[in-house]
Design a protein around this motif. Structure first.
Motif, PDB file in Angstrom:
ATOM      1  N   ALA A  59      18.472  79.239  37.518  1.00  0.00           N
ATOM      2  CA  ALA A  59      19.473  78.433  38.227  1.00  0.00           C
ATOM      3  C   ALA A  59      19.148  78.341  39.712  1.00  0.00           C
ATOM      4  O   ALA A  59      19.281  77.264  40.330  1.00  0.00           O
ATOM      5  N   LEU A  63      19.079  74.893  41.747  1.00  0.00           N
ATOM      6  CA  LEU A  63      20.186  74.561  42.640  1.00  0.00           C
ATOM      7  C   LEU A  63      19.716  74.316  44.073  1.00  0.00           C
ATOM      8  O   LEU A  63      18.771  74.969  44.543  1.00  0.00           O
ATOM      9  N   GLY A  69      21.388  78.122  46.079  1.00  0.00           N
ATOM     10  CA  GLY A  69      20.092  78.158  45.432  1.00  0.00           C
ATOM     11  C   GLY A  69      18.975  78.432  46.420  1.00  0.00           C
ATOM     12  O   GLY A  69      19.200  78.558  47.625  1.00  0.00           O
ATOM     13  N   VAL A  76      15.112  70.364  35.961  1.00  0.00           N
ATOM     14  CA  VAL A  76      15.895  71.211  35.062  1.00  0.00           C
ATOM     15  C   VAL A  76      15.003  71.840  33.997  1.00  0.00           C
ATOM     16  O   VAL A  76      15.144  73.029  33.670  1.00  0.00           O
ATOM     17  N   GLY A  79      13.295  74.770  35.324  1.00  0.00           N
ATOM     18  CA  GLY A  79      14.225  75.876  35.475  1.00  0.00           C
ATOM     19  C   GLY A  79      14.469  76.592  34.164  1.00  0.00           C
ATOM     20  O   GLY A  79      14.511  77.835  34.116  1.00  0.00           O
ATOM     21  N   LEU A 129      27.285  81.840  40.781  1.00  0.00           N
ATOM     22  CA  LEU A 129      26.601  80.550  40.824  1.00  0.00           C
ATOM     23  C   LEU A 129      27.335  79.528  39.959  1.00  0.00           C
ATOM     24  O   LEU A 129      27.585  79.764  38.779  1.00  0.00           O
ATOM     25  N   MET A 132      25.532  74.407  37.908  1.00  0.00           N
ATOM     26  CA  MET A 132      24.240  74.227  37.247  1.00  0.00           C
ATOM     27  C   MET A 132      24.227  72.932  36.440  1.00  0.00           C
ATOM     28  O   MET A 132      25.286  72.444  36.032  1.00  0.00           O
ATOM     29  N   PHE A 136      22.056  73.779  31.182  1.00  0.00           N
ATOM     30  CA  PHE A 136      22.254  75.230  31.175  1.00  0.00           C
ATOM     31  C   PHE A 136      23.414  75.624  30.265  1.00  0.00           C
ATOM     32  O   PHE A 136      23.539  76.790  29.890  1.00  0.00           O
ATOM     33  N   THR A 214      25.624  82.248  29.830  1.00  0.00           N
ATOM     34  CA  THR A 214      25.900  81.373  30.972  1.00  0.00           C
ATOM     35  C   THR A 214      26.695  80.152  30.537  1.00  0.00           C
ATOM     36  O   THR A 214      27.670  79.757  31.189  1.00  0.00           O
TER      37      THR A 214
END
Length: 301
Positions: A59, A63, A69, A76, A79, A129, A132, A136, A214
């Motif tokens: 993330a 971010l 971030g 993405v 990530g 956080l 996202m 995610f 998450t």
């Protein structure tokens, strides 16, 4: 299940059963990871920290700096790949320290748990956080036949692993190593390679569990996964995974996960305070051990 049916009318409803499965999916992936390590005769306590650090780093790379971030704002897909690579990398480090340097697995992974927990707090600066990308959360939020994708993924992972353990030479080698490492080596099994592969696989599975967690929570905080390892060991022990290595099945491990999921859901419906859940889990472990001792007639080393 019978007790739940009598305790609350909504317990056996389709909605509640799906809720139990969805809430248990992240735990299931980590229990699967730990079960493989235990069958091989080793321990990995750091998996609970992987649940937090892997998705957090993924993330942070995605971010923008304005959302806490790193400001790299990677795509993405990169990530998500980073999450898997972090899990694999941590597993590889654990494996090298345990397999190549012959260090104690319990102490090594305990140290790694503490290191990764500190890194997670430092990287996130203790913040939660948010924001996202939707990818995610996909595993937890998308459904197929009204069941979350995370549940299908966990079920497939257990099914495939169970088949590999039963029918593939890698699975037979894993049981042999856990039962007697010297005998397995004498039989021509590449013990070091198998063990290193198990640690890496466990790291990746825990990272996937972290991604599911998450999506289920909708955010990543600096204590994600904290104390999860106790529940993971509880599920594994209840499911018949031997702490001595060489014994256990994926069906048993999955049963342990579902039992704890049902118990937690039942306690919630019965409006029992969450503070009591860990104590009840401990009681269940002791009860499971005593039942196993009586039914098998064998002493437990």
């Amino acid at each position: 299940m019978i007790l739940g049916a009598f305790t609350n009318d909504s317990f056996l409803t389709e909605r509640n059963i799906i809720s139990i499965l969805g809430a248990s999916a992240a735990l299931a992936m980590v229990v699967l990871a730990e079960s493989l390590v235990l069958i091989s005769g080793k321990f990995d306590l750091s998996l609970e920290s992987v649940v937090g650090i892997a998705p957090a780093l993924g993330a942070l790379f995605v971010l923008p700096a304005a959302q806490a971030g790193f400001g790299t704002e990677l795509p993405v897909a990169v990530g998500l790949l980073c999450i898997m690579l972090v899990g694999a990398g941590i597993g590889a480090v654990n494996g090298l320290l345990v397999v190549k340097l012959k260090l104690n697995a319990f102490i090594v992974t305990l140290a790694m748990l503490i290191i990764l927990r500190g890194l997670l707090v430092g990287a996130t600066e203790g913040k939660t956080l948010f924001g996202m990308p939707e990818a995610f959360f996909t595993l937890a939020t998308s459904t197929f036949l009204t069941v979350p994708a995370s549940v299908w993924l966990a079920g497939a992972a257990f099914g495939i692993t169970g088949l590999l353990l039963k029918y593939h030479r890698w699975g037979r080698a894993l049981y042999a190593i856990g039962g007697n490492q010297q005998a397995a080596r004498a039989a021509g099994i590449r013990v070091d390679r198998v063990l290193l592969g198990v640690f890496i696989t466990a790291g990746v599975l825990a990272a996937v569990g972290g991604l599911i967690q998450t999506g289920y929570v909708g955010a990543i905080n600096s204590n994600q996964g904290e104390n999860m390892i106790f529940t993971v060991f509880a599920a594994a022990v209840i499911g018949g995974i031997s702490l001595d290595g060489g014994k256990g099945s994926m069906l048993g491990a999955l049963t342990g996960v579902l039992l704890l999921g049902v118990v937690q859901n039942l306690l919630t419906l019965a409006q029992v305070s969450s503070f009591w859940i860990q104590a009840i889990y401990g009681g269940i472990i002791l009860l499971a051990l005593m039942i196993a001792r009586v039914t098998t007639g064998r002493a437990q080393d």
